[in-house]
Scaffold this active site. Structure first.
Site, mmCIF file in Angstrom:
data_model
loop_
_atom_site.group_PDB
_atom_site.id
_atom_site.type_symbol
_atom_site.label_atom_id
_atom_site.label_comp_id
_atom_site.label_asym_id
_atom_site.label_seq_id
_atom_site.Cartn_x
_atom_site.Cartn_y
_atom_site.Cartn_z
ATOM 1 N N HIS A 76 0.837 -1.198 0.000
ATOM 2 C CA HIS A 76 0.000 0.000 0.000
ATOM 3 C C HIS A 76 0.877 1.255 0.000
ATOM 4 O O HIS A 76 2.058 1.194 0.315
ATOM 5 C CB HIS A 76 -0.906 0.036 1.235
ATOM 6 C CG HIS A 76 -2.093 -0.874 1.132
ATOM 7 N ND1 HIS A 76 -2.027 -2.204 1.488
ATOM 8 C CD2 HIS A 76 -3.366 -0.660 0.716
ATOM 9 C CE1 HIS A 76 -3.216 -2.763 1.293
ATOM 10 N NE2 HIS A 76 -4.046 -1.845 0.821
ATOM 11 N N LYS B 157 -0.491 4.776 4.610
ATOM 12 C CA LYS B 157 -1.344 3.800 5.325
ATOM 13 C C LYS B 157 -0.812 3.568 6.736
ATOM 14 O O LYS B 157 0.386 3.375 6.933
ATOM 15 C CB LYS B 157 -1.420 2.488 4.543
ATOM 16 C CG LYS B 157 -2.394 1.498 5.181
ATOM 17 C CD LYS B 157 -2.843 0.434 4.215
ATOM 18 C CE LYS B 157 -3.766 -0.588 4.862
ATOM 19 N NZ LYS B 157 -5.032 -0.007 5.336
HETATM 20 N N1 LIG Z 1 -12.758 -1.173 3.141
HETATM 21 C C1 LIG Z 1 -12.219 -0.626 2.038
HETATM 22 O O1 LIG Z 1 -12.583 -0.978 0.892
HETATM 23 C C2 LIG Z 1 -11.190 0.418 2.213
HETATM 24 C C3 LIG Z 1 -10.814 0.804 3.465
HETATM 25 N N2 LIG Z 1 -9.961 1.846 3.658
HETATM 26 C C4 LIG Z 1 -9.745 2.232 5.050
HETATM 27 O O2 LIG Z 1 -10.433 3.464 5.300
HETATM 28 C C5 LIG Z 1 -9.769 4.163 6.334
HETATM 29 C C6 LIG Z 1 -9.491 5.587 5.900
HETATM 30 O O3 LIG Z 1 -8.557 5.580 4.866
HETATM 31 P P1 LIG Z 1 -8.096 6.950 4.140
HETATM 32 O O4 LIG Z 1 -9.275 7.668 3.594
HETATM 33 O O5 LIG Z 1 -6.988 6.568 3.248
HETATM 34 O O6 LIG Z 1 -7.509 7.746 5.410
HETATM 35 P P2 LIG Z 1 -7.467 9.321 5.657
HETATM 36 O O7 LIG Z 1 -6.591 9.532 6.841
HETATM 37 O O8 LIG Z 1 -7.168 10.033 4.391
HETATM 38 O O9 LIG Z 1 -8.985 9.683 6.042
HETATM 39 C C7 LIG Z 1 -9.578 9.429 7.287
HETATM 40 C C8 LIG Z 1 -10.435 10.635 7.609
HETATM 41 O O10 LIG Z 1 -11.208 10.353 8.780
HETATM 42 C C9 LIG Z 1 -11.098 11.473 9.636
HETATM 43 N N3 LIG Z 1 -11.404 11.156 11.013
HETATM 44 C C10 LIG Z 1 -10.635 10.456 11.902
HETATM 45 N N4 LIG Z 1 -11.254 10.430 13.105
HETATM 46 C C11 LIG Z 1 -12.412 11.116 12.973
HETATM 47 C C12 LIG Z 1 -13.458 11.462 13.860
HETATM 48 N N5 LIG Z 1 -13.448 11.076 15.134
HETATM 49 N N6 LIG Z 1 -14.485 12.195 13.390
HETATM 50 C C13 LIG Z 1 -14.533 12.591 12.097
HETATM 51 N N7 LIG Z 1 -13.559 12.324 11.211
HETATM 52 C C14 LIG Z 1 -12.506 11.580 11.646
HETATM 53 C C15 LIG Z 1 -9.653 11.946 9.439
HETATM 54 O O11 LIG Z 1 -9.485 13.230 9.962
HETATM 55 P P3 LIG Z 1 -8.038 13.622 10.606
HETATM 56 O O12 LIG Z 1 -7.111 13.659 9.456
HETATM 57 O O13 LIG Z 1 -8.324 14.951 11.250
HETATM 58 O O14 LIG Z 1 -7.708 12.534 11.577
HETATM 59 C C16 LIG Z 1 -9.560 11.870 7.917
HETATM 60 O O15 LIG Z 1 -10.105 12.999 7.285
HETATM 61 C C17 LIG Z 1 -8.516 3.337 6.687
HETATM 62 O O16 LIG Z 1 -8.804 2.507 7.780
HETATM 63 C C18 LIG Z 1 -8.316 2.502 5.418
HETATM 64 O O17 LIG Z 1 -7.596 1.334 5.637
HETATM 65 C C19 LIG Z 1 -9.430 2.539 2.621
HETATM 66 C C20 LIG Z 1 -9.734 2.196 1.341
HETATM 67 C C21 LIG Z 1 -10.623 1.105 1.016
HETATM 68 O O1 LIG Z 2 -5.719 2.118 3.447
HETATM 69 C C1 LIG Z 2 -5.970 1.858 2.241
HETATM 70 O O2 LIG Z 2 -5.662 2.632 1.330
HETATM 71 C C2 LIG Z 2 -6.687 0.616 1.928
HETATM 72 N N1 LIG Z 2 -7.136 -0.082 2.915
HETATM 73 C C3 LIG Z 2 -7.881 -1.283 2.837
HETATM 74 C C4 LIG Z 2 -7.154 -2.396 3.548
HETATM 75 O O3 LIG Z 2 -6.611 -2.163 4.641
HETATM 76 O O4 LIG Z 2 -7.132 -3.511 3.040
HETATM 77 C C5 LIG Z 2 -8.365 -1.606 1.454
HETATM 78 C C6 LIG Z 2 -7.499 -1.155 0.334
HETATM 79 O O5 LIG Z 2 -6.506 -2.103 0.110
HETATM 80 C C7 LIG Z 2 -6.926 0.246 0.518
#
Ligand SMILES: NC(=O)C1=CN([C@@H]2O[C@H](COP(=O)(O)OP(=O)(O)OC[C@H]3O[C@@H](n4cnc5c(N)ncnc54)[C@H](OP(=O)(O)O)[C@@H]3O)[C@@H](O)[C@H]2O)C=CC1
Ligand SMILES: O=C(O)C1=N[C@H](C(=O)O)C[C@H](O)C1
Length: 271
Positions: A157, A161
């Site tokens: 990744h 991450k």
């Molecule tokens: N299941 C799937 O298909 C996928 C899952 N993911 C997962 O999604 C999650 C997020 O990934 P990503 O978007 O890259 O991460 P980012 O850090 O870019 O985004 C997370 C967001 O959530 C916010 N946040 C954190 N805590 C709070 C809170 N208490 N209230 C409101 N907002 C909050 C963060 O704000 P701040 O920066 O201020 O902390 C940030 O804006 C990860 O766990 C990732 O692994 C990602 C892609 C695909």
């Molecule tokens: O953090 C990410 O970016 C992603 N998180 C998910 C994971 O933990 O598997 C899904 C995807 O691979 C992207």
């Protein structure tokens, strides 16, 4: 039934912005609110401007109760502690919760299961069709091959991450363990360092790579004597996960309270 009113929490994040766009572009869903944490520099900014759709008239807020009160569902790709709090708030408000957040502990998962007694909650470490199909293939291959094939899960990744192994890697490891009828908890080797000794038969190993802008790549390796099978998934576009999550929200709207997986949403849980 009218359009499904969806809240995106973590709306300014990498996934949050794509989720706002996907909600806006999906027929039958409308963006009800966009949430970020108290003190976020994005509070007050228009969620559509952040997502690149053009202004949607939805300013980013930290008021969760107000946001959830006027919604049918919430999509949540944030962080484990936040997701547990959002699950309790969603259960309180009686709205669908779609969880993409990874890095969830056993206690976090138990809190989600508790919320799912009151609301439809879909949780998956990966919202893509390809990965969910791959879990079925991995289960099948693991069930077919004997213990003389060593199983290793390799993932890469982007450099930002924060959790490891990825949620997807753990899903694939769980599928392999299920195929072999063993517990992942008893067989997982999540880290190797130093003089580890020879590989223990039956272990399911994980290897984590981080770097650059890689969206998400996973390979399950079945390594035998003199031959190797590798099953790989590569994500080329994060928007894929966002579209999957919106699909899950629409699907869950029609379901009774319960804890659902993306394989249920995709209709492939029996594979
Ligand atoms: N299941 C799937 O298909 C996928 C899952 N993911 C997962 O999604 C999650 C997020 O990934 P990503 O978007 O890259 O991460 P980012 O850090 O870019 O985004 C997370 C967001 O959530 C916010 N946040 C954190 N805590 C709070 C809170 N208490 N209230 C409101 N907002 C909050 C963060 O704000 P701040 O920066 O201020 O902390 C940030 O804006 C990860 O766990 C990732 O692994 C990602 C892609 C695909
Ligand atoms: O953090 C990410 O970016 C992603 N998180 C998910 C994971 O933990 O598997 C899904 C995807 O691979 C992207």
């Amino acid at each position: 039934m009218g359009d499904m009113r969806l809240v995106v929490v973590g709306a300014a994040g990498r996934m949050g912005r794509l989720l706002v766009k996907a909600v806006h572009e999906t027929p039958g869903t409308v963006l009800a609110a966009a949430v970020e944490r108290e003190g976020s520099p994005f509070l007050g900014r228009d969620a559509g401007d952040l997502a690149g759709t053009g202004a949607l008239g939805v300013p980013v807020t930290s008021n969760v109760d107000e946001a959830f009160a006027d919604a049918d569902g919430v999509i949540d790709f944030t962080a484990p502690a936040a997701t547990v709090a959002f699950a309790r708030a969603a259960a309180e408000a009686g709205i669908v919760h779609v969880v993409g957040t990874t890095g969830l502990s056993e206690a976090d998962l138990a809190a989600l299961a508790e919320a799912a007694r009151r609301i439809p909650l879909v949780q998956s470490g990966n919202m893509s069709l390809g990965v969910n199909l791959l879990t079925a293939l991995v289960r099948r291959v693991a069930a077919t091959l004997g213990p003389e094939f060593d199983i290793e899960v390799l993932e890469m990744h982007h450099r930002m991450k924060v959790d490891a192994p990825s949620g997807t890697a753990l899903m694939l490891g769980a599928a392999a363990a299920e195929g072999r009828a063993v517990s992942l908890k008893d067989t997982a080797v999540r880290v190797r360092d130093g003089h580890t000794g020879a590989r223990r038969a039956g272990d399911i190993g994980f290897a984590t790579l981080r770097g650059g802008s890689v969206i998400g790549e996973h390979t399950v390796i079945f390594a035998g004597d003199g031959e190797r099978i590798e099953l790989t998934h590569k994500a080329d576009d994060r928007a894929l996960f966002a579209r999957g999550a919106v699909r899950a929200a629409l699907w869950a709207r029609e379901r009774p309270p319960g804890l659902y997986a993306m394989t249920d949403v995709l209709g492939i849980s029996a594979l």
